[in-house]
Design an enzyme around this catalytic site. Structure first.
Site, short mmCIF file in Angstrom:
data_model
loop_
_atom_site.label_atom_id
_atom_site.label_comp_id
_atom_site.label_asym_id
_atom_site.label_seq_id
_atom_site.Cartn_x
_atom_site.Cartn_y
_atom_site.Cartn_z
N LYS A 98 85.20 10.90 17.13
CA LYS A 98 85.52 10.14 18.34
C LYS A 98 85.42 8.64 18.08
O LYS A 98 86.25 7.86 18.54
CB LYS A 98 84.53 10.54 19.45
CG LYS A 98 84.77 9.85 20.78
CD LYS A 98 83.73 10.26 21.82
CE LYS A 98 83.98 9.61 23.16
NZ LYS A 98 82.88 9.82 24.10
N GLN A 99 84.37 8.23 17.38
CA GLN A 99 84.12 6.79 17.21
C GLN A 99 83.34 6.55 15.93
O GLN A 99 82.65 7.45 15.43
CB GLN A 99 83.32 6.29 18.39
CG GLN A 99 81.93 6.90 18.50
CD GLN A 99 81.35 6.78 19.89
OE1 GLN A 99 81.54 7.65 20.72
NE2 GLN A 99 80.65 5.69 20.15
N GLU A 114 80.57 11.52 19.19
CA GLU A 114 80.30 12.59 20.15
C GLU A 114 81.26 13.77 20.03
O GLU A 114 81.26 14.65 20.87
CB GLU A 114 80.33 12.03 21.57
CG GLU A 114 79.21 11.03 21.80
CD GLU A 114 79.17 10.52 23.23
OE1 GLU A 114 80.04 10.88 24.02
OE2 GLU A 114 78.25 9.74 23.52
N TRP A 136 73.05 3.07 24.60
CA TRP A 136 72.75 2.35 23.35
C TRP A 136 73.71 1.17 23.15
O TRP A 136 73.46 0.31 22.33
CB TRP A 136 72.85 3.30 22.15
CG TRP A 136 74.27 3.74 21.83
CD1 TRP A 136 75.15 4.30 22.70
CD2 TRP A 136 74.95 3.64 20.59
NE1 TRP A 136 76.35 4.58 22.08
CE2 TRP A 136 76.25 4.19 20.77
CE3 TRP A 136 74.61 3.16 19.34
CZ2 TRP A 136 77.20 4.24 19.74
CZ3 TRP A 136 75.56 3.23 18.31
CH2 TRP A 136 76.83 3.76 18.52
N ASP A 137 74.78 1.16 23.94
CA ASP A 137 75.74 0.06 23.89
C ASP A 137 75.01 -1.29 23.92
O ASP A 137 75.40 -2.24 23.24
CB ASP A 137 76.66 0.08 25.13
CG ASP A 137 77.40 1.39 25.33
OD1 ASP A 137 76.86 2.44 24.96
OD2 ASP A 137 78.51 1.36 25.89
C1 BGC Z 1 80.66 6.72 23.93
C2 BGC Z 1 79.19 6.37 23.83
C3 BGC Z 1 78.91 5.21 24.76
C4 BGC Z 1 79.35 5.54 26.17
C5 BGC Z 1 79.18 4.37 27.12
C6 BGC Z 1 81.01 7.02 25.36
O1 BGC Z 1 82.38 7.28 25.45
O2 BGC Z 1 80.95 7.83 23.13
O3 BGC Z 1 78.86 6.01 22.52
O4 BGC Z 1 77.56 4.92 24.74
O5 BGC Z 1 80.72 5.88 26.16
O6 BGC Z 1 79.94 3.29 26.73
#
Ligand code: BGC
Length: 786
Positions: free
Chosen positions: A593-594, A489, A362-363
């Protein structure tokens, strides 16, 4: 967040690395990677060794592998995909009086490499003394052409510095290079042993072609090289090609001051359908055309392409030269990741390394496409076209899981789901809404009706249909979505993840609106009035979890009732938590996490009052550890909006330096393209306050005390705009195109030929919110340590 000394000279338009640090090879190869979105070359040294990870990638070219499961389950993806290191054409070896030029031996007297953001080339200059005391100077410059998509060129020059020397230059196409990949980090790639099988090899004069295929995915590729040679004396040349190697050898005796100048042209192509002879013809044609154009013209075209890009995309920053450089580095690499992808994915690492197996996430839609939508919209269109081309796979995936519409994959190269850990993979269904959001943004920013009719409506409709299947009526008038994973996550299979619910709401409304605009297409897609009415109704009744006692929204239902993570007892070396604690422990705690809810406040700004944004931001800030590089940028944008300008600056810097300072310790496996794109979001969405909403854009600029001035540019509905923020004033300029209406801090105005300037309202001073202990933004951590 520890970082090695980055070792780069700070300059506004290039990145220079001097000296030789063999431990930094992995890192610098990613940073010095060149790509046009179709071909990617890691920044390895021409002589092939010493090397961290040799890497040559073709966007979309992959091998399949069986995904290993300790316990299989119904609907798990059986096969994964992994990017393949293809034929390496970067290699130009040198022997100096019989001694292989290898920086691990002899003496490196001078060595520097420069990535030039304006010329779009990587230059190198080395003075080396062999173990037997012979000195040579080497200059090289390489490019991966933005204008000739199938082409890369290495321009290589050697000069003896003292005695007359016998030099041998060997230019290779090398296949199935040995690669060592550490296996203890889930973010890295599966190791493929000798992934390419030989089909055809030929060599003649100064040119050679090799054709190969992958065994399981059945993809075919061809690589070809040809050379121009300039040298005062007649050299002895030989060429041969065998299965996995083609080599041109040039032997020449040179007097001091003479030079050998070799221009190596490389062409690449791949296909799942075309035959080996057809691919051979394709690369040989590209090579012939490239040589006809010639090195100087190709270099000029590269520069012209970049001049045009910078004219629309540059961000100027006064007050922090390191940030200025990092922002241009970021914009350069974002361009490289996508520019000529043309109906292929934009992977999380671009084409700079094998991290995450070369998958796209989804980035792309959430972080990278905003940048392209507002700077080079055709790239955003092509990336969405790629998504559209994978609709059948997404449909099939939804059917397998018993769902209507489509389920786009969490991670993929060819459109099939490649995530074996389904709680944070398959269950992260927000990717559907992220794609829908990117469609809406692109159409609003360009007015590209043809795209909307041909592809956009179908993407919106099919993504929207999923919510019908996975949502349910809660019996009290609300519509809920249970058991999904949001952006964070460290929580999985949550109920009513606020980000997912709000983005799904937008997805449903956008699909209904698109069907109303294009009833003929809606009919073709089998949408009737009942379906759109249901979408609108469910969107309106979507549950938005809120904790009334705390006065904050819930990241997901019940989240604020979990125990807090014990940050004080978590040593710094235990980050990222995912490598040091079981998900079983993380999922049951308040630890993030984010940016998740914070990201929702950026993408769905109208869903929250200013006061709610401020309270929510402060609450979630104290829980967010930024173990994903996607986090800092989103936090920067919201921090700026709620008045924490200095914090916004800190996060913007962190996003910008993520790769240059290797903040996550894994830049060797590729750059973090979303974080690089996030740097743009931090500057334009954060300090510029750009929001796109209801088909309009608005600005709310503000500058942190740390910066003197920011100026950025945008493309919007065929107009070119620039915004300058300086001295508590924002100035808007229409660089080309028709007059338009814009909004500055909530007040509408008309922008025509004359620039318009407005004062920036003074925001109330708000206390800086707490962050988890030990997780201060990067530069603050660094300052505290020194
Ligand atoms: C992140 C995801 C991201 C992926 C690729 C993961 O560490 O939690 O949101 O899509 O990395 O960049």
């Amino acid at each position: 967040m520890t970082a090695p000394d980055p070792g780069f000279e700070i300059a506004p338009w290039h990145l220079r690395w001097q000296g030789l640090d063999l431990d930094a090879l992995h890192r610098t190869e990613s940073i010095f990677a060149l790509s046009n979105g179709h071909i990617g070359l890691r920044g390895t040294l021409e002589e092939g060794e010493p090397v961290g990870t040799p890497g040559t990638y073709l966007n979309g070219f992959h091998e399949k592998r069986t995904l290993p499961y300790a316990e299989a389950g119904y609907g798990y993806p059986e096969e994964g995909q992994t990017v393949v290191n293809v034929t390496d054409g970067k290699i130009v070896r040198l022997l100096v009086d019989d001694e292989p030029m290898d920086l691990r031996y002899g003496t490196t007297i001078a060595h520097e490499r420069i990535l030039d953001f304006r010329s779009g080339t990587l230059r190198r200059s080395t003075v080396w003394e062999s173990p037997t005391g012979r000195r040579v100077r080497i200059h090289s410059e390489r490019l991966v052409s933005f204008t000739e998509r199938a082409l890369a060129v290495v321009h290589y020059e050697v000069e003896p510095l003292d005695a007359d020397l016998e030099l041998v230059v060997q230019s290779d196409l090398l296949v199935n290079e040995p690669i060592s990949v550490p296996r203890d980090d889930p973010r890295l790639a599966a190791a493929l042993d000798r992934p390419l099988a030989a089909d055809f090899a030929t060599a003649r004069d100064h040119s050679a072609t090799l054709c190969h295929h992958t065994r399981r995915s059945g993809l075919r590729m061809a690589a070809a090289m040809n050379h121009e040679l300039a040298v005062a004396v007649t050299p002895r040349c030989e060429i041969y090609a065998e299965d996995d190697l083609a080599r041109l050898t040039i032997a020449v005796d040179l007097a001091r001051g003479d030079r050998v100048r070799l221009t190596k042209y490389l062409a690449y192509g791949w296909s799942s359908r075309r035959s080996t002879p057809a691919l051979r013809a394709q690369v040989e044609a590209a090579l012939a055309a490239g040589m006809e154009t010639g090195w100087e013209t190709l270099r000029q075209r590269q520069r012209d392409f970049l001049d045009a890009y910078w004219a629309d995309a540059d961000i100027e920053i006064d007050g922090d030269p390191e940030l200025q450089q990092a922002v241009r580095f970021a914009l350069f690499h974002v361009l490289q990741a996508g520019a000529r992808g043309e109906n292929r994915a934009i992977p999380a690492k671009g084409l700079t390394g094998t991290g995450y197996d070369g998958h796209a996430f989804w980035d792309t839609e959430t972080f990278v496409l905003p940048v392209f939508t507002y700077t080079m919209p055709v790239v955003a269109r092509d990336a969405l076209r790629w998504r559209h081309s994978t609709l059948d796979r997404a449909r099939e995936h939804a059917r397998r899981l018993g769902q209507p519409g489509v389920m786009f994959p969490w991670r993929t190269i060819d459109g099939a789901e490649g995530s074996g850990y389904w709680p944070t993979g398959t269950a992260a269904v927000h990717v559907n809404a992220d794609i829908a959001h990117a469609v809406v943004r692109y159409v609003a920013a360009t007015g590209d009706e043809r795209f909307e009719r041909d592809l956009g409506v179908e993407l919106l409709v099919e993504t929207a249909r999923l919510w019908d299947g996975i949502g349910h009526e809660d019996g009290a008038g609300g519509f809920r979505i249970a058991g999904v994973t949001g952006p964070d996550e460290y929580s999985a299979l949550a109920d009513d993840n606020l980000y997912t619910n709000l983005m799904a709401r937008r997805n449903l409304d956008a699909a209904a609106a698109a069907c109303a605009r294009h009833p003929d297409i809606a009919r073709e897609l089998g949408v009737d009035a009942d379906e759109t009415a249901r979408w609108r109704d469910r969107a309106a009744r979507m549950l938005v979890p809120h904790n009334d006692e705390l006065g904050v929204h819930e990241q997901s239902a019940g989240f604020t009732h979990y125990a807090r993570w014990d940050f004080a007892a978590t040593p710094p070396e235990h980050y990222p938590l995912l490598l040091n604690y079981p998900y079983f422990a993380l999922y049951r705690k308040q630890v993030i996490k984010q940016a998740d809810l914070t990201l929702a406040m950026y993408l769905c700004p109208d869903e929250f009052t200013a006061e709610q944004k401020r309270r929510n931001f402060d609450y979630y800030e104290a829980l967010t550890v930024r173990d994903s590089s996607l986090s800092a940028a989103a936090q920067a944008v919201l921090a700026a909006e709620v008045g924490h300008l200095s914090l916004a600056y800190d996060y913007c810097v962190e996003a910008a330096l993520t790769d240059l300072h290797d903040l996550h310790g894994n830049v060797g496996s590729g750059l973090h393209i979303a974080s690089l794109a996030g740097t743009w979001l931090g500057c334009v969405g954060g300090f510029g306050g750009l929001r796109d909403h209801d088909g309009e854009i608005s600005f709310a600029p503000a500058l942190p005390d740390e910066l003197e001035r920011i100026a950025f540019r945008l493309v919007w509905r065929g107009r070119r705009l620039s915004v300058e923020i300086h001295d508590h004033v924002a100035t808007y300029t229409l660089r080309s195109g028709d007059p338009l209406r814009l909004t500055h801090h909530g007040t509408g105005f008309r922008l025509a030929e004359e620039p318009r300037s407005f004062p920036i309202p003074k925001g109330a001073r708000v206390p800086r919110p707490a962050v988890p202990s030990g997780r201060e933004p990067y530069r603050r951590q660094r300052a505290a340590r020194s």
